[in-house]
Design a protein around this motif. Structure first.
Motif, PDB file in Angstrom:
ATOM      1  N   CYS A  61      -0.552  -2.002  -4.634  1.00 25.35           N
ATOM      2  CA  CYS A  61      -0.718  -1.845  -3.189  1.00 25.35           C
ATOM      3  C   CYS A  61      -1.613  -0.640  -2.884  1.00 25.35           C
ATOM      4  CB  CYS A  61       0.649  -1.657  -2.551  1.00 25.35           C
ATOM      5  SG  CYS A  61       0.568  -1.292  -0.800  1.00 25.35           S
ATOM      6  N   CYS A 102      -2.868  -0.371   2.846  1.00 28.95           N
ATOM      7  CA  CYS A 102      -3.879  -0.612   3.878  1.00 28.95           C
ATOM      8  C   CYS A 102      -3.277  -1.069   5.209  1.00 28.95           C
ATOM      9  CB  CYS A 102      -4.883  -1.646   3.387  1.00 28.95           C
ATOM     10  SG  CYS A 102      -4.170  -3.284   3.124  1.00 28.95           S
ATOM     11  N   ALA A 103      -1.998  -1.518   5.171  1.00 24.16           N
ATOM     12  CA  ALA A 103      -1.289  -1.990   6.380  1.00 24.16           C
ATOM     13  C   ALA A 103      -1.813  -3.312   6.919  1.00 24.16           C
ATOM     14  CB  ALA A 103      -1.263  -0.922   7.481  1.00 24.16           C
ATOM     15  N   VAL A 104      -2.607  -4.020   6.127  1.00 21.81           N
ATOM     16  CA  VAL A 104      -3.047  -5.357   6.550  1.00 21.81           C
ATOM     17  C   VAL A 104      -1.833  -6.279   6.709  1.00 21.81           C
ATOM     18  CG1 VAL A 104      -4.204  -7.445   5.667  1.00 21.81           C
ATOM     19  CG2 VAL A 104      -5.434  -5.275   5.752  1.00 21.81           C
TER      20      VAL A 104
HETATM   21  S1  SF4 Z   1      -1.719  -5.774   2.515  1.00 20.36           S
HETATM   22 FE1  SF4 Z   1       0.181  -4.634   2.357  1.00 20.36          FE
HETATM   23  S2  SF4 Z   1       0.903  -5.021   0.265  1.00 20.36           S
HETATM   24 FE2  SF4 Z   1      -1.248  -5.618   0.333  1.00 20.36          FE
HETATM   25  S3  SF4 Z   1      -2.353  -3.794  -0.337  1.00 20.36           S
HETATM   26 FE3  SF4 Z   1      -2.272  -3.686   1.898  1.00 20.36          FE
HETATM   27  S4  SF4 Z   1      -0.420  -2.477   2.376  1.00 20.36           S
HETATM   28 FE4  SF4 Z   1      -0.292  -3.118   0.222  1.00 20.36          FE
END
Ligand code: SF4
Ligand code: SF4
Ligand code: FES
Lengths: 238, 114
Positions: free
Chosen positions: A145, A148-150
């Motif tokens: 991880c 990125c908070a996507v």
């Molecule tokens: S989308 Fe969520 S789980 Fe995937 S890298 Fe970004 S923060 Fe981490």
């Protein structure tokens, strides 16, 4: 591809989208587009990035309504009838324009006991962890991880429940409950069992669909649900 | 707004309901196919401890399961606070339980007692 892209960008001062025309290139990322606007059209445009290579997790935004890591999202992949709509990441407060305040996101990592609790000192020997043990295999699914908070922006449970810890923090908790060197198993199980805990996930997998690193927080959360169930029955750790 | 306790209650009541739903469907199909009328059905259910337990457990499981489900929907849709959610959950539970138990009483006990 035509010569110019029409790009609408969210501006916090006017609380509205502002239109920009940006020269199209053969190879161009969303971050390139935003940077071009800031460098050539409007130097007051605020946004955030650091590494530009998909490592730091600071550049995520909503692109045509979907959360993306902008430094590694090619314009060609997401362009809709030659136009782009770029907005700040969903589910987070906006600092200015395209920059969100990620503090609530990171606070929840801490709340989910995302900090490794070592049980050994520097005088102990390093504990060997064999790569093919069940715990190590489970932890490996969750460790790449980039914060990125996507996934957090993609999650409707986060929108519906301000307490919900969210996919990334719970995914982190999953990697730690499978870390045999960690000494805070019970506390972590407790931390993911409250009103914002793993049981509030609806398992629809929006997080997994959008995670740019192909992680599956939804599966990690299902794992946490199994662990907390075992714990509830007093059946022990695995 | 689910804690482990509510989550477990909802999952366990789902486990209880699964075979009961199948049983209930089987009984309905059997009753319709066999052309049983209301009096014949009541003749079999009145005074039957088995049917009382079957539908009593069903009603208790449904009331618990549905109350927790509605709690989640109400919270995520209307953002109700916990002080509203908890009484609402209990209200739905009691409403479903009392309606259901009244029906169970009518088909299994009313003829025997009254
Ligand atoms: S989308 Fe969520 S789980 Fe995937 S890298 Fe970004 S923060 Fe981490
Ligand atoms: S699967 Fe769970 S964590 Fe992932 S987006 Fe859906 S509700 Fe959120
Ligand atoms: S700028 Fe670092 S991940 Fe995009």
């Amino acid at each position: 591809m035509s010569q110019e892209l029409s790009v609408s960008v969210w501006r916090s001062e006017t609380n509205a989208f502002q239109e920009f025309a940006v020269p199209a290139q053969d190879n161009q990322t969303i971050l390139d587009v935003v940077s071009w606007i800031q460098a050539n059209s409007d130097p007051t445009l605020s946004y955030r990035f650091a590494c530009r290579v998909g490592m730091c997790g600071s550049c995520a935004m909503m692109v045509n309504g979907e959360p993306r890591w902008t430094c590694r999202t090619h314009v060609k992949k997401v362009l809709k009838s030659n136009s782009l709509q770029i907005a700040p990441l969903r589910n987070l407060p906006v600092v200015k324009d395209l920059a969100t305040d990620m503090e609530p996101f990171f606070d929840k990592w801490v709340e989910a006991k995302g900090v490794f609790q070592g049980t050994k000192t520097r005088h102990d020997a390093i504990e060997p962890i064999l790569p093919d043990t069940a715990e190590r295999v489970a932890a490996s699914t969750a460790i790449e991880c980039i914060n990125c908070a996507v996934c957090y922006a993609a999650c409707d449970s986060v929108s519906g429940n301000a307490d919900y810890l969210g996919p990334a923090a719970l995914n982190r908790a999953w990697s730690l409950v499978n870390d045999v060197r960690d000494g805070a198993y019970e506390e972590r199980i407790e931390a993911v069992s409250g009103t914002g805990g793993c049981h509030n996930c609806h398992s629809q997998g929006g997080c997994a669909k959008y995670c740019p690193n192909d992680l599956n927080p939804s599966a990690s959360i299902a794992g946490l649900k199994r662990k907390t169930t075992r714990n509830w029955f007093g059946w022990g750790r695995s | 707004m689910l804690t482990t306790r509510l989550y477990m209650l909802q999952r366990l009541t789902a486990l209880i309901m699964a075979p009961l739903v199948l049983g209930h469907l089987a009984v309905m199909i059997y009753a319709v196919q066999g052309g049983l009328d209301a009096a014949e059905i009541l003749g079999r259910t009145q005074g039957s401890v088995l049917w009382m337990l079957f539908y009593g457990a069903f009603v208790a499981a449904v009331a618990t399961h549905a109350a927790i489900g509605v709690r989640v929907v109400a919270f995520e849709t209307f953002g109700l606070s916990k002080s509203v959610l908890t009484p609402l959950t209990w209200l739905i539970f009691i409403l479903l339980l009392s309606l259901g138990l009244r029906a169970v009483y009518a088909v299994t006990l009313s003829g025997v007692l009254g």
